[in-house]
Write a protein that holds these residues in place. Structure first.
Motif, PDB file in Angstrom:
ATOM      1  N   LEU A 140       0.848  -1.194   0.000  1.00 50.73           N
ATOM      2  CA  LEU A 140       0.000   0.000   0.000  1.00 50.73           C
ATOM      3  C   LEU A 140       0.880   1.240   0.000  1.00 50.73           C
ATOM      4  O   LEU A 140       0.616   2.221   0.684  1.00 50.73           O
ATOM      5  N   PHE A 141       1.955   1.154  -0.785  1.00 47.80           N
ATOM      6  CA  PHE A 141       2.928   2.233  -0.923  1.00 47.80           C
ATOM      7  C   PHE A 141       3.577   2.087  -2.288  1.00 47.80           C
ATOM      8  O   PHE A 141       3.425   1.059  -2.953  1.00 47.80           O
ATOM      9  N   ASP A 142       4.258   3.111  -2.706  1.00 47.67           N
ATOM     10  CA  ASP A 142       4.964   3.103  -3.983  1.00 47.67           C
ATOM     11  C   ASP A 142       6.226   2.261  -3.850  1.00 47.67           C
ATOM     12  O   ASP A 142       7.178   2.673  -3.178  1.00 47.67           O
ATOM     13  N   THR A 143       6.250   1.101  -4.478  1.00 48.57           N
ATOM     14  CA  THR A 143       7.396   0.202  -4.357  1.00 48.57           C
ATOM     15  C   THR A 143       8.634   0.733  -5.071  1.00 48.57           C
ATOM     16  O   THR A 143       9.728   0.224  -4.854  1.00 48.57           O
ATOM     17  N   GLU A 144       8.483   1.752  -5.895  1.00 50.10           N
ATOM     18  CA  GLU A 144       9.628   2.350  -6.587  1.00 50.10           C
ATOM     19  C   GLU A 144      10.286   3.450  -5.759  1.00 50.10           C
ATOM     20  O   GLU A 144      11.409   3.859  -6.048  1.00 50.10           O
ATOM     21  N   ALA A 145       9.591   3.917  -4.738  1.00 43.16           N
ATOM     22  CA  ALA A 145      10.127   4.996  -3.897  1.00 43.16           C
ATOM     23  C   ALA A 145      11.186   4.448  -2.945  1.00 43.16           C
ATOM     24  O   ALA A 145      11.195   3.261  -2.607  1.00 43.16           O
ATOM     25  N   ASP A 146      12.059   5.318  -2.497  1.00 49.85           N
ATOM     26  CA  ASP A 146      13.056   4.961  -1.485  1.00 49.85           C
ATOM     27  C   ASP A 146      12.304   4.662  -0.189  1.00 49.85           C
ATOM     28  O   ASP A 146      11.606   5.535   0.339  1.00 49.85           O
ATOM     29  N   PRO A 147      12.423   3.430   0.356  1.00 50.09           N
ATOM     30  CA  PRO A 147      11.681   3.087   1.578  1.00 50.09           C
ATOM     31  C   PRO A 147      11.934   4.047   2.732  1.00 50.09           C
ATOM     32  O   PRO A 147      11.046   4.285   3.545  1.00 50.09           O
ATOM     33  N   GLU A 148      13.120   4.619   2.797  1.00 50.71           N
ATOM     34  CA  GLU A 148      13.437   5.554   3.883  1.00 50.71           C
ATOM     35  C   GLU A 148      12.576   6.816   3.827  1.00 50.71           C
ATOM     36  O   GLU A 148      12.405   7.491   4.834  1.00 50.71           O
ATOM     37  N   THR A 149      12.044   7.140   2.657  1.00 46.67           N
ATOM     38  CA  THR A 149      11.193   8.329   2.529  1.00 46.67           C
ATOM     39  C   THR A 149       9.737   8.031   2.862  1.00 46.67           C
ATOM     40  O   THR A 149       8.936   8.952   2.995  1.00 46.67           O
TER      41      THR A 149
END
Length: 176
Positions: A140-149
């Motif tokens: 339920l999040f953007d899997t391409e985004a940096d997880p730390e953000t």
């Protein structure tokens, strides 16, 4: 991969002494990964939330009587269980034990009438992220985004209705 016949699945209260290594090692690992003491976070929820009378469960996988993996769920809402504390002892990783724990928790949640599982994992836990993606959880999040953000990474999975559950709760919300 471990053969299923070698493992015993037991449901235990948080107070069971066999749970202590799970919580200790989990807290230590989270503390190392996130750079702060995580033991308080581990004990954030009352122990009762992981008991059947409160809609939860804590289970351990035992091998030769010793805990090698475990996990829990708590009631998130009337139809949703929330997975917590999925753990594999550091000496027993890479054997598919966490996958087995998740499967057992899903089976138990389904049997109790839950229709969905929700969970979050931390951005510095790529193994957990991989486990949930590999076992059919929807991020339920953007899997391409940096997880730390992103912060905590939320997932969900819809559970199949059992024949008994469908017949008993036709048109009603599930009651775990």
């Amino acid at each position: 991969m471990t053969h299923a016949t070698e493992l015993t699945v037991i449901h235990v209260p948080v107070s069971d002494p066999r749970v202590r290594p799970l919580l200790q090692e989990l807290g230590d690992e989270y503390s190392r990964r996130y750079g702060k003491d995580a033991h308080g976070e581990i004990s954030r929820y009352p122990d009762e939330e992981f008991t059947a009378s409160h809609g939860g469960v804590l289970l351990l996988l035992l091998e030769h009587g010793e805990p090698v993996a475990g996990g829990a769920f708590r009631r998130y809402d009337a139809t949703t269980a929330e997975l917590k504390r999925i753990w594999t002892h550091s000496a027993h990783r890479r054997r598919g034990l966490a996958r087995r724990v998740v499967t057992e928790l899903e089976r138990e949640a389904t049997a109790r009438g839950y229709r969905r599982i929700h969970l979050t994992t931390g951005p510095r836990q790529p193994e957990a992220r991989g486990l949930y993606l590999a076992t059919g959880y929807t991020p339920l999040f953007d899997t391409e985004a940096d997880p730390e953000t992103i912060g905590p990474l939320p997932f969900e999975k819809h559970l199949p209705a059992t024949a008994t559950h469908r017949a008993t709760h036709r048109g009603k919300a599930a009651q775990p």
